[in-house]
Scaffold this motif. Structure first.
Motif, short mmCIF file in Angstrom:
data_model
loop_
_atom_site.label_atom_id
_atom_site.label_comp_id
_atom_site.label_asym_id
_atom_site.label_seq_id
_atom_site.Cartn_x
_atom_site.Cartn_y
_atom_site.Cartn_z
N GLN A 1 5.65 -3.50 -4.46
CA GLN A 1 4.40 -3.86 -5.12
C GLN A 1 3.20 -3.37 -4.30
N GLU A 2 3.29 -3.51 -2.99
CA GLU A 2 2.19 -3.07 -2.12
C GLU A 2 2.03 -1.56 -2.16
N ILE A 3 3.15 -0.83 -2.22
CA ILE A 3 3.08 0.63 -2.31
C ILE A 3 2.41 1.04 -3.61
N LYS A 4 2.78 0.42 -4.73
CA LYS A 4 2.16 0.74 -6.01
C LYS A 4 0.66 0.47 -5.98
N LYS A 5 0.29 -0.67 -5.40
CA LYS A 5 -1.12 -1.05 -5.31
C LYS A 5 -1.90 -0.02 -4.50
N ARG A 6 -1.34 0.39 -3.39
CA ARG A 6 -2.04 1.36 -2.53
C ARG A 6 -2.10 2.74 -3.16
N GLN A 7 -1.07 3.12 -3.89
CA GLN A 7 -1.10 4.41 -4.59
C GLN A 7 -2.23 4.43 -5.62
N LYS A 8 -2.38 3.34 -6.36
CA LYS A 8 -3.47 3.26 -7.33
C LYS A 8 -4.82 3.34 -6.64
N GLN A 9 -4.94 2.68 -5.51
CA GLN A 9 -6.19 2.72 -4.76
C GLN A 9 -6.49 4.15 -4.29
N GLU A 10 -5.47 4.87 -3.84
CA GLU A 10 -5.65 6.24 -3.39
C GLU A 10 -6.11 7.14 -4.53
N VAL A 11 -5.56 6.94 -5.72
CA VAL A 11 -5.96 7.74 -6.88
C VAL A 11 -7.42 7.46 -7.22
N VAL A 12 -7.81 6.20 -7.19
CA VAL A 12 -9.20 5.84 -7.48
C VAL A 12 -10.12 6.47 -6.45
N ARG A 13 -9.74 6.39 -5.19
CA ARG A 13 -10.55 6.96 -4.12
C ARG A 13 -10.68 8.48 -4.27
N ALA A 14 -9.59 9.14 -4.59
CA ALA A 14 -9.61 10.59 -4.77
C ALA A 14 -10.50 10.98 -5.96
N ARG A 15 -10.39 10.22 -7.05
CA ARG A 15 -11.22 10.49 -8.23
C ARG A 15 -12.70 10.35 -7.89
N GLU A 16 -13.04 9.31 -7.14
CA GLU A 16 -14.43 9.11 -6.73
C GLU A 16 -14.92 10.26 -5.86
#
Length: 106
Positions: free
Chosen positions: A20-35
């Motif tokens: 669950q933590e890996i999925k959460k961090r992957q989503k955060q990384e995608v958001v950060r990259a998009r920004e």
């Protein structure tokens, strides 16, 4: 972290939390990259579509011209082959019978 003292159930629960933590961090990384991508586009005064190259472009679909038939079955003209790709079964049978491709060429 010493895992040797944990039971199987505790290890399984820990494994689920890790997933669950890996999925959460992957989503955060995608958001950060998009920004970051949006910020770069804005800093050079380009829209995101222009940056990605999709603005004003139309996709060109190339159609292949039909290839002429090179081989026909001597008794059944509906069985034909262009000479490209896999040999049809009737061609394999023809060759296995000791015949050559030249004898059925168009």
């Amino acid at each position: 972290m010493d895992l040797s003292g944990l039971s199987l159930a505790e290890l399984s629960a820990l494994q689920e939390k890790i997933k669950q933590e890996i999925k959460k961090r992957q989503k955060q990384e995608v958001v950060r990259a998009r920004e970051q991508i949006i910020a770069i586009a804005q800093s050079v005064g380009v829209s995101l579509d222009e940056l990605l190259g999709s603005a004003g472009k139309t996709k060109v679909v190339k159609t292949r011209k039909p290839v002429a038939v090179r081989y026909r079955h001597p008794k059944d003209a509906s069985l034909q082959w262009t000479g490209r790709g896999r040999q049809p079964q009737w061609v394999k049978d023809w060759l296995a019978g000791g015949n050559s491709l030249d004898s059925i060429g168009v």
